[in-house]
Design an enzyme around this catalytic site. Structure first.
Site, PDB file in Angstrom:
ATOM      1  CB  CYS A 111     -10.722   0.742  -8.420  1.00 24.59           C
ATOM      2  SG  CYS A 111     -11.159  -0.527  -7.233  1.00 24.59           S
TER       3      CYS A 111
ATOM      4  CG  ASN B  95      -4.102  -3.320  -6.640  1.00 23.69           C
ATOM      5  OD1 ASN B  95      -3.785  -3.298  -7.811  1.00 23.69           O
ATOM      6  ND2 ASN B  95      -4.384  -2.233  -5.951  1.00 23.69           N
ATOM      7  CG  ASP B  96      -6.339  -7.331  -2.214  1.00 24.73           C
ATOM      8  OD1 ASP B  96      -5.247  -7.739  -1.779  1.00 24.73           O
ATOM      9  OD2 ASP B  96      -6.926  -6.343  -1.745  1.00 24.73           O
TER      10      ASP B  96
ATOM     11  NE  ARG C 163      -6.356   1.733  -2.042  1.00 24.41           N
ATOM     12  CZ  ARG C 163      -5.932   1.922  -3.295  1.00 24.41           C
ATOM     13  NH1 ARG C 163      -5.691   3.136  -3.741  1.00 24.41           N
ATOM     14  NH2 ARG C 163      -5.727   0.888  -4.092  1.00 24.41           N
TER      15      ARG C 163
ATOM     16  NE  ARG D 217     -11.190   0.020  -0.040  1.00 25.08           N
ATOM     17  CZ  ARG D 217     -10.019  -0.357  -0.552  1.00 25.08           C
ATOM     18  NH1 ARG D 217      -9.981  -1.204  -1.565  1.00 25.08           N
ATOM     19  NH2 ARG D 217      -8.904   0.115  -0.078  1.00 25.08           N
TER      20      ARG D 217
ATOM     21  NE  ARG E 215      -1.777  -5.404  -2.187  1.00 26.17           N
ATOM     22  CZ  ARG E 215      -2.912  -4.715  -2.285  1.00 26.17           C
ATOM     23  NH1 ARG E 215      -4.083  -5.332  -2.195  1.00 26.17           N
ATOM     24  NH2 ARG E 215      -2.913  -3.426  -2.452  1.00 26.17           N
TER      25      ARG E 215
ATOM     26  CG  HIS F  15      -2.183  -0.885   0.785  1.00 30.01           C
ATOM     27  ND1 HIS F  15      -2.256  -2.211   1.130  1.00 30.01           N
ATOM     28  CD2 HIS F  15      -3.268  -0.616   0.023  1.00 30.01           C
ATOM     29  CE1 HIS F  15      -3.365  -2.711   0.622  1.00 30.01           C
ATOM     30  NE2 HIS F  15      -4.001  -1.765  -0.053  1.00 30.01           N
TER      31      HIS F  15
ATOM     32  CD  GLU G  29     -10.765  -6.348  -2.606  1.00 32.16           C
ATOM     33  OE1 GLU G  29      -9.684  -5.842  -2.969  1.00 32.16           O
ATOM     34  OE2 GLU G  29     -11.433  -5.897  -1.665  1.00 32.16           O
TER      35      GLU G  29
HETATM   36  C1  PEP Z   1      -7.380  -3.827  -5.032  1.00 24.81           C
HETATM   37  O1  PEP Z   1      -7.237  -4.767  -4.255  1.00 24.81           O
HETATM   38  O2  PEP Z   1      -7.205  -3.905  -6.251  1.00 24.81           O
HETATM   39  C2  PEP Z   1      -7.793  -2.508  -4.530  1.00 24.81           C
HETATM   40  C3  PEP Z   1      -8.117  -1.541  -5.341  1.00 24.81           C
HETATM   41  O3  PEP Z   1      -7.781  -2.330  -3.197  1.00 24.81           O
HETATM   42  P1  PEP Z   1      -6.467  -2.159  -2.293  1.00 24.81           P
HETATM   43  O4  PEP Z   1      -5.279  -1.989  -3.176  1.00 24.81           O
HETATM   44  O5  PEP Z   1      -6.716  -0.963  -1.438  1.00 24.81           O
HETATM   45  O6  PEP Z   1      -6.425  -3.423  -1.511  1.00 24.81           O
HETATM   46 MG    MG Z   2      -8.012  -4.703  -2.237  1.00 21.43          MG
END
Ligand code: PEP
Ligand code: MG
Length: 759
Positions: A675, A627-628, A470, A506, A638, A363, A604
């Site tokens: 996203c 991402n997740d 976020r 979110r 990650r 993050h 996700e």
């Molecule tokens: C994701 O997981 O793609 C996402 C947008 O949320 P975060 O990166 O905050 O976990």
């Molecule tokens: Mg996420």
């Protein structure tokens, strides 16, 4: 055996450079194995030869002189086969090569093991003995274990030496290069400032100072402070401890005396080292001496010295905190960068970020990208505590860092920085233009926000809405959970800033690598643990306060959308929807007149991919968190730099999942956006548009680049590229195919100098 290993590794670890480290290795391994020779050969990457770097037993004059190519001699054989070689009589082997200058004809038996660091052979460790005999299995296992442990230590010692401008042979070198993983694209030239977590003695950097008297004064004040604390503590415990137990405090006080630790630290300060570095050095020496002792009681005393060291450091850092200065071109370096650290550097001074831990998907890297600061993560071989004040270059495209760069390299990178500035300026012109392909396909581009600064940046770049706010970011910079009223104010600011454009908020997504200092979650496996909606459903009081604040904040604006993170099934969604309806009822009972906002789920978790249709039926929209989703589909953490190479959102499995989600969402008549960071990658965005995503949400920094790209490419062509990508089964082929196609279309410009690596 383990004890011997531990002792050797510890001793080698404290060596100041590679030469000293290797000297210790050959001496100690020879002793431990009872052999007559122990030597280390290192592979010189420039000449591609194994060079004898240290030896006990061979002729010392041959060190640095004897070398062999990978296809020469037994050492070359061990290095190329990447396997141990255990010979009763070395001279009988067809690959044996004789070097007169070493005097090795006196030794018959030979045991060599490769030294491998991060899959790469860095050298060979060899022991030899006069009599003909095969080394037994135990000896072989010991040497293999030793090599495995020493690989990292050697890399570290080499890096430490190179930071000081020392080459392998101890001679001066210009610059050193360290490889990590890209965190945020861009280049920066600047000066390192090492940021430490509070009072951690092990990570205090070396720093030379001119004002020795000032450091001595600081140290004396710290000594006085700790002495005072000890006396108070001892008096406080007078009724609870027996006198002999309280004697421990007297021991502590004695250690602080001039004749002991206190005096030693003073002596180091007088050499020009700052007080904190001197303290680390002296405490470190004492601790390793204690830890090497065989007596368990004495070994335990190491923790007393450490404790004293920590207490002294806390005093020193308190004094230091007010005087920390950031140069204009600060490159912030830390073992583990945290989002909070980003805020410490005054506005406009931060040009680069480096972190030993974490990867491009952590993050903190996401925040860095949002802020447009070149970042390299996962610099596992960088002796970061030693780089304070050093000139550095950050290459956030390739994930590389250079220390003490040469004039030529500095000039080269300064040009890249300037080019980037001009490119960004050129993109400003796109602000008012819509994101539309030449053949008329309209692609709404939204932004991801979190930091306050994101709002202004998003407006400058012409965002059409917020696809992901976020909310955990404002929670993270607080010292406690913000109240409903405080949250209301924060959310209102966000909604008002973008009104009438939609803002997707979110609900709190903590856990994983997003920790709240005031709500710590300690887990063995945090990414598979208590995260996102799982936490807030277990704490409806947190969830209800947050949704009430969101609803109230939207009064009169009506541009709120609520998004639920980490949904793994219908039951969670239903519970969350129930709570949102409850909050809505409560706010309306309190007299706030707001309509029920659209609610969406994040896709996700792989389970949600397979339930897209069921989930879609219950909500107004979907948003893919790639991402997740990438992390969970590929089972790649990650945050872990070791597996960062495997983390790839263009993996065929990820692409297929994304395409299925779009298809299923549309079958239920629901819009679907994405996203994750992938949406902000101009090349990946082409594929996402072709898949049929209804909007793309990304950081404001990348938005103009994506807009530029999509305004150049026909939807028909994008579909063709998607078809080609979907036909491949290898992620690398997908990368290179896409890159080549965009290049042929004359669109390589937006992919950046690091395109070959990151795209
Ligand atoms: C994701 O997981 O793609 C996402 C947008 O949320 P975060 O990166 O905050 O976990
Ligand atoms: Mg996420």
């Amino acid at each position: 055996m383990l004890n011997t290993l531990r002792k050797i590794v510890q001793e080698v670890n404290s060596a100041k450079d590679l030469k000293t480290a290797l000297g210790i290795i050959v001496l100690r391994v020879k002793e431990a194995m009872g052999s007559q020779v122990c030597s280390v050969y290192l592979l010189d990457p420039e000449t591609n030869r194994f060079v004898l770097m240290a030896s006990e037993g061979l002729n010392k004059r041959s060190i640095g002189k004897v070398s062999m190519a990978p296809n020469e001699g037994l050492v070359g054989l061990v290095g190329t086969r990447e396997e141990p070689l255990n010979l009763e009589n070395a001279a009988d082997h067809p690959r044996y090569r004789y070097f007169a200058e070493t005097g090795e004809e006196r030794f018959a038996s030979f045991l060599g093991t490769p030294i491998i660091h991060h899959r790469r052979v860095v050298g060979v460790l060899v022991i030899q003995q006069k009599e003909r005999r095969q080394f037994d299995e135990g000896e072989e296992a010991f040497l293999v274990t030793m090599s495995a442990q020493l690989a990292g230590v050697i890399a570290h010692a080499e890096a430490t030496g190179s930071i000081r401008g020392l080459g392998r042979q101890g001679k001066g070198i210009q610059e050193a290069r360290f490889v990590g993983v890209p965190g945020s694209p861009g280049a920066a030239v600047g000066k390192a400032v090492v940021m430490l977590p509070p009072a951690d003695l092990d990570v205090v950097p070396d720093k030379t100072v001119d004002d020795i008297q000032a450091e001595l004064k600081l140290f004396n004040t710290a000594l006085e402070g700790v002495r005072d604390d000890m006396r108070k503590l001892s008096a406080k415990l007078a009724t609870q401890l027996r006198p002999e137990e309280r004697a421990l405090f007297d021991v502590y006080l004695m250690m602080l005396e001039d004749a002991a630790l206190g005096g030693e630290v003073v002596a180091v300060i007088k050499t020009g080292q700052w007080a904190q570095g001197s303290l680390r050095q002296v405490v470190g020496e004492h601790v390793s001496r204690f830890e090497l002792m065989d007596d368990a009681y004495l070994r335990e005393r190491a923790s007393d010295v450490k404790d004293l060291g920590r207490r002294l450091l806390a005093y020193l850092q308190e004094a230091r905190q007010q005087t920390l200065v950031y140069p204009d071109n600060t490159i912030l370096v830390s073992e583990e960068l945290t989002p909070a650290m980003l805020g410490e550097v005054p506005e406009g001074k931060l040009v680069g970020l480096l972190s030993v831990l974490g990867s491009g998907n952590s993050h903190v890297a996401i925040l860095a990208r949002a802020m447009g600061i070149p970042t390299v993560m996962g610099l596992v071989d960088l002796p970061y505590s030693k780089v304070d004040g050093i000139e550095m270059i950050v290459d956030g495209y390739k994930g590389e860092v250079f220390t003490n760069p040469s004039e030529v390299l500095r000039k080269q990178y300064s040009e890249v920085v300037e080019e980037e500035r001009q490119l960004a300026q050129g993109l400003d012109a796109l602000r008012e233009l819509p994101c539309i392909t030449p053949d008329g396909h309209r692609m709404p581009l939204w932004v991801n926000t979190g930091l306050l600064a994101d709002v202004a940046r998003a407006q400058q770049r012409g965002a059409e809405g917020v696809g992901l706010y976020r909310t955990e970011v404002p929670f993270m910079i607080n010292q406690r959970f913000p109240s409903e009223k405080e949250q209301l104010a924060i959310y209102r600011e966000q909604l008002a800033a973008f009104h009438p454009l939609p803002v997707t908020m979110r609900t709190l997504d903590i856990g994983g690598d997003k920790a709240l200092s005031y709500f710590p979650i300690k887990e063995e496996n945090p990414f598979l643990g208590w995260r996102g909606i799982r936490v807030t459903l277990d704490h409806p009081e947190i969830f209800l306060v947050q949704t009430r604040a969101m609803l109230k904040a939207s009064e009169g604006l009506n541009n709120l959308r609520i998004l639920l993170p980490m949904i793994s099934g219908i039951h969670e969604l239903e519970e969350a929807l129930h709570l949102i309806h409850r909050a809505w009822g409560e706010v309306r009972d309190e007299g706030t007149d707001v309509p029920m906002p659209p609610v969406g789920v994040m896709v996700e978790i792989p389970a949600a991919v397979y339930q897209t249709r069921e989930l879609a039926r219950q909500v107004d929209f979907l948003s893919v968190g790639s991402n997740d989703l990438t992390q969970y589909l590929l089972a790649v953490d990650r945050n872990n730099p070791r597996v960062a190479d495997l983390y790839d959102y263009l993996h065929p499995a990820v692409l297929q999942a994304l395409q299925n989600v779009v298809r299923d969402a549309h079958l239920e008549g629901r819009p679907v956006s994405i996203c994750g960071e992938m949406a902000g990658d101009p090349a990946a965005a082409v594929l996402l548009m072709a898949m049929g995503f209804d909007s793309l949400s990304m950081n404001a920094t990348n938005l103009p680049k994506v807009k530029w790209m999509l305004r150049q490419i026909n939807m028909g062509k994008a579909r063709e590229l998607l078809g080609e990508a979907m036909a491949q089964d290898n992620p690398q082929v997908i990368h290179s195919g896409l890159q080549l196609a965009l290049k042929n279309l004359g669109l390589a410009r937006m992919i950046g100098p690091g395109a070959d690596k990151k795209l």
